[in-house]
Design a protein around this motif. Sequence first.
Motif, PDB file in Angstrom:
ATOM      1  N   PRO A 187       0.839  -1.197   0.000  1.00 15.53           N
ATOM      2  CA  PRO A 187       0.000   0.000   0.000  1.00 15.53           C
ATOM      3  C   PRO A 187       0.878   1.253   0.000  1.00 15.53           C
ATOM      4  CG  PRO A 187      -0.865  -1.603   1.543  1.00 15.53           C
ATOM      5  CD  PRO A 187       0.456  -2.149   1.046  1.00 15.53           C
ATOM      6  N   SER A 188       0.485   2.262  -0.798  1.00 17.17           N
ATOM      7  CA  SER A 188       1.352   3.432  -0.957  1.00 17.17           C
ATOM      8  C   SER A 188       1.239   4.392   0.218  1.00 17.17           C
ATOM      9  CB  SER A 188       1.018   4.158  -2.256  1.00 17.17           C
ATOM     10  OG  SER A 188      -0.308   4.615  -2.218  1.00 17.17           O
ATOM     11  N   LYS A 189       0.165   4.252   1.001  1.00 15.76           N
ATOM     12  CA  LYS A 189      -0.038   5.172   2.123  1.00 15.76           C
ATOM     13  C   LYS A 189      -0.607   4.389   3.302  1.00 15.76           C
ATOM     14  CE  LYS A 189      -1.717   9.541   1.189  1.00 15.76           C
ATOM     15  NZ  LYS A 189      -2.802  10.547   1.017  1.00 15.76           N
ATOM     16  N   VAL A 190      -0.108   4.657   4.486  1.00 14.71           N
ATOM     17  CA  VAL A 190      -0.652   4.024   5.690  1.00 14.71           C
ATOM     18  C   VAL A 190      -0.792   5.077   6.793  1.00 14.71           C
ATOM     19  CG1 VAL A 190       0.360   1.751   5.189  1.00 14.71           C
ATOM     20  CG2 VAL A 190       1.627   3.363   6.628  1.00 14.71           C
ATOM     21  N   THR A 191      -1.721   4.814   7.697  1.00 18.29           N
ATOM     22  CA  THR A 191      -1.792   5.613   8.919  1.00 18.29           C
ATOM     23  C   THR A 191      -1.267   4.730  10.034  1.00 18.29           C
ATOM     24  OG1 THR A 191      -3.838   6.538   8.081  1.00 18.29           O
ATOM     25  CG2 THR A 191      -3.281   7.060  10.352  1.00 18.29           C
ATOM     26  N   LEU A 192      -0.362   5.256  10.830  1.00 16.99           N
ATOM     27  CA  LEU A 192       0.202   4.428  11.878  1.00 16.99           C
ATOM     28  C   LEU A 192       0.173   5.119  13.227  1.00 16.99           C
ATOM     29  CD1 LEU A 192       4.035   4.373  11.919  1.00 16.99           C
ATOM     30  CD2 LEU A 192       2.912   5.440  10.004  1.00 16.99           C
ATOM     31  N   LYS A 193       0.242   4.271  14.243  1.00 17.40           N
ATOM     32  CA  LYS A 193       0.230   4.743  15.626  1.00 17.40           C
ATOM     33  C   LYS A 193       1.405   4.078  16.327  1.00 17.40           C
ATOM     34  CE  LYS A 193      -2.801   3.276  18.974  1.00 17.40           C
ATOM     35  NZ  LYS A 193      -4.096   3.181  19.670  1.00 17.40           N
ATOM     36  N   TYR A 194       2.143   4.829  17.103  1.00 15.74           N
ATOM     37  CA  TYR A 194       3.299   4.250  17.800  1.00 15.74           C
ATOM     38  C   TYR A 194       3.676   5.140  18.978  1.00 15.74           C
ATOM     39  CZ  TYR A 194       5.801   7.854  15.114  1.00 15.74           C
ATOM     40  OH  TYR A 194       6.211   9.047  14.571  1.00 15.74           O
ATOM     41  N   LEU A 195       4.591   4.642  19.794  1.00 17.20           N
ATOM     42  CA  LEU A 195       5.181   5.458  20.847  1.00 17.20           C
ATOM     43  C   LEU A 195       6.549   5.907  20.356  1.00 17.20           C
ATOM     44  CD1 LEU A 195       4.359   3.198  23.941  1.00 17.20           C
ATOM     45  CD2 LEU A 195       3.046   5.143  23.066  1.00 17.20           C
ATOM     46  N   ASN A 196       6.891   7.169  20.632  1.00 13.14           N
ATOM     47  CA  ASN A 196       8.180   7.688  20.183  1.00 13.14           C
ATOM     48  C   ASN A 196       9.264   7.480  21.265  1.00 13.14           C
ATOM     49  OD1 ASN A 196       7.775   9.705  22.079  1.00 13.14           O
ATOM     50  ND2 ASN A 196       7.287  11.289  20.565  1.00 13.14           N
ATOM     51  N   TYR A 197      10.416   8.080  21.046  1.00 18.16           N
ATOM     52  CA  TYR A 197      11.577   7.922  21.941  1.00 18.16           C
ATOM     53  C   TYR A 197      11.245   8.323  23.375  1.00 18.16           C
ATOM     54  CZ  TYR A 197      16.638   8.137  23.051  1.00 18.16           C
ATOM     55  OH  TYR A 197      17.894   7.927  23.568  1.00 18.16           O
ATOM     56  N   GLN A 198      10.332   9.298  23.508  1.00 21.61           N
ATOM     57  CA  GLN A 198       9.936   9.758  24.848  1.00 21.61           C
ATOM     58  C   GLN A 198       8.780   8.943  25.425  1.00 21.61           C
ATOM     59  OE1 GLN A 198      10.729  12.247  22.424  1.00 21.61           O
ATOM     60  NE2 GLN A 198      12.676  12.491  23.491  1.00 21.61           N
ATOM     61  N   GLY A 199       8.252   8.024  24.614  1.00 22.13           N
ATOM     62  CA  GLY A 199       7.114   7.226  25.080  1.00 22.13           C
ATOM     63  C   GLY A 199       5.774   7.893  24.843  1.00 22.13           C
ATOM     64  N   GLU A 200       5.770   8.956  24.032  1.00 15.35           N
ATOM     65  CA  GLU A 200       4.521   9.642  23.698  1.00 15.35           C
ATOM     66  C   GLU A 200       3.848   8.969  22.511  1.00 15.35           C
ATOM     67  OE1 GLU A 200       6.750  13.896  24.684  1.00 15.35           O
ATOM     68  OE2 GLU A 200       6.584  13.140  22.634  1.00 15.35           O
ATOM     69  N   GLU A 201       2.504   8.943  22.552  1.00 14.86           N
ATOM     70  CA  GLU A 201       1.790   8.332  21.439  1.00 14.86           C
ATOM     71  C   GLU A 201       1.716   9.288  20.256  1.00 14.86           C
ATOM     72  OE1 GLU A 201      -1.784   5.789  22.132  1.00 14.86           O
ATOM     73  OE2 GLU A 201      -2.710   7.253  20.784  1.00 14.86           O
ATOM     74  N   VAL A 202       2.021   8.767  19.086  1.00 12.34           N
ATOM     75  CA  VAL A 202       1.987   9.551  17.858  1.00 12.34           C
ATOM     76  C   VAL A 202       1.092   8.823  16.859  1.00 12.34           C
ATOM     77  CG1 VAL A 202       3.362  10.499  15.947  1.00 12.34           C
ATOM     78  CG2 VAL A 202       4.375  10.323  18.239  1.00 12.34           C
ATOM     79  N   GLU A 226       0.259   9.213  12.763  1.00 10.23           N
ATOM     80  CA  GLU A 226       0.587   9.988  11.570  1.00 10.23           C
ATOM     81  C   GLU A 226       0.428   9.179  10.303  1.00 10.23           C
ATOM     82  OE1 GLU A 226       4.482  11.457  12.409  1.00 10.23           O
ATOM     83  OE2 GLU A 226       5.470   9.589  11.888  1.00 10.23           O
ATOM     84  N   GLU A 227       0.417   9.899   9.193  1.00 13.25           N
ATOM     85  CA  GLU A 227       0.328   9.264   7.890  1.00 13.25           C
ATOM     86  C   GLU A 227       1.723   9.104   7.327  1.00 13.25           C
ATOM     87  OE1 GLU A 227      -2.108  11.050   4.921  1.00 13.25           O
ATOM     88  OE2 GLU A 227      -3.868   9.963   5.644  1.00 13.25           O
ATOM     89  N   ALA A 228       1.920   8.006   6.630  1.00 14.30           N
ATOM     90  CA  ALA A 228       3.195   7.791   5.962  1.00 14.30           C
ATOM     91  C   ALA A 228       2.903   7.492   4.502  1.00 14.30           C
ATOM     92  CB  ALA A 228       3.941   6.615   6.594  1.00 14.30           C
ATOM     93  N   GLU A 229       3.708   8.100   3.610  1.00 18.20           N
ATOM     94  CA  GLU A 229       3.593   7.739   2.196  1.00 18.20           C
ATOM     95  C   GLU A 229       4.970   7.724   1.568  1.00 18.20           C
ATOM     96  OE1 GLU A 229       1.282  10.556  -0.105  1.00 18.20           O
ATOM     97  OE2 GLU A 229       1.609  12.088   1.390  1.00 18.20           O
ATOM     98  N   GLY A 230       5.038   7.243   0.325  1.00 13.64           N
ATOM     99  CA  GLY A 230       6.316   7.170  -0.367  1.00 13.64           C
ATOM    100  C   GLY A 230       7.275   6.240   0.365  1.00 13.64           C
ATOM    101  N   LEU A 231       8.551   6.653   0.404  1.00 13.10           N
ATOM    102  CA  LEU A 231       9.583   5.804   1.012  1.00 13.10           C
ATOM    103  C   LEU A 231       9.282   5.519   2.488  1.00 13.10           C
ATOM    104  CD1 LEU A 231      12.280   4.315   0.886  1.00 13.10           C
ATOM    105  CD2 LEU A 231      13.437   6.492   1.310  1.00 13.10           C
ATOM    106  N   TYR A 232       8.713   6.482   3.172  1.00  3.37           N
ATOM    107  CA  TYR A 232       8.373   6.295   4.589  1.00  3.37           C
ATOM    108  C   TYR A 232       7.370   5.138   4.743  1.00  3.37           C
ATOM    109  CZ  TYR A 232       6.827   7.730   9.330  1.00  3.37           C
ATOM    110  OH  TYR A 232       6.511   7.778  10.661  1.00  3.37           O
ATOM    111  N   ALA A 233       6.361   5.120   3.876  1.00  2.00           N
ATOM    112  CA  ALA A 233       5.359   4.047   3.933  1.00  2.00           C
ATOM    113  C   ALA A 233       5.991   2.685   3.625  1.00  2.00           C
ATOM    114  CB  ALA A 233       4.218   4.338   2.958  1.00  2.00           C
ATOM    115  N   VAL A 234       6.856   2.671   2.617  1.00  2.00           N
ATOM    116  CA  VAL A 234       7.541   1.421   2.254  1.00  2.00           C
ATOM    117  C   VAL A 234       8.348   0.913   3.445  1.00  2.00           C
ATOM    118  CG1 VAL A 234       9.376   0.427   0.825  1.00  2.00           C
ATOM    119  CG2 VAL A 234       7.710   1.979  -0.216  1.00  2.00           C
ATOM    120  N   CYS A 235       9.133   1.837   4.010  1.00  2.00           N
ATOM    121  CA  CYS A 235      10.080   1.449   5.059  1.00  2.00           C
ATOM    122  C   CYS A 235       9.361   0.990   6.332  1.00  2.00           C
ATOM    123  CB  CYS A 235      11.017   2.622   5.340  1.00  2.00           C
ATOM    124  SG  CYS A 235      12.475   2.144   6.265  1.00  2.00           S
ATOM    125  N   ILE A 236       8.331   1.707   6.748  1.00  2.00           N
ATOM    126  CA  ILE A 236       7.672   1.310   7.996  1.00  2.00           C
ATOM    127  C   ILE A 236       6.968  -0.043   7.824  1.00  2.00           C
ATOM    128  CG2 ILE A 236       5.470   2.591   7.670  1.00  2.00           C
ATOM    129  CD1 ILE A 236       7.418   2.169  10.989  1.00  2.00           C
TER     130      ILE A 236
END
Length: 169
Positions: free
Chosen positions: A107-122, A124-134
């Motif tokens: 899929p070329s675009k995804v919406t994802l949810k995760y915790l960041n380095y600080q443990g905060e919930e994020v 966001e949408e990812a597309e292009g290389l970001y979508a591929v990589c995640i």
Amino acid sequence: MAIRDILVVPDPVLKQVSQPVERVDDDLRALMDDMLETMYDAPGIGLAAIQIGVAKQVIVMDLAGPDEPKQPRYFVNPQILTTSDDTLPYEEGCLSVPDIYDEVERPSKVTLKYLNYQGEEVVEEAEGLYAVCIQHEMDHLKGVLFIDYLSRLKRDRAVAKVKKQARAA
Ligand code: NI
């Protein structure tokens, strides 16, 4: 920080399913620091914890170009919330399958949810290389490699090539 060894196919650890992280604390941040350093050293643009033998749902990534400032990203317990219907073919590679590249369609675009380095919930949408990589990295958390999307013949050939390189090293 320390550079860790990256596991390569056909190491069975890469097939393990990673477990959710209970808490983002200093121990986990130390793991993420090591992962980032290991990824930069390789060099690569993404790394999942299982690739250094840790079965936790942790991913690091940096998609900045060679002349751009570093832009490290950290993902703990990532989840895909939505995926687009349209897909994007992309020639993928993987630090656990060195020197093998082949096209995977995701899929070329995804919406994802995760915790960041600080443990905060994020969220966001990812597309292009970001979508591929995640999506590639999140597959690692399920024990799936990009070569698993290829034909049996291509997959066997890729693993044989990596084994041969390992013997020669
Ligand atoms: Ni990979």
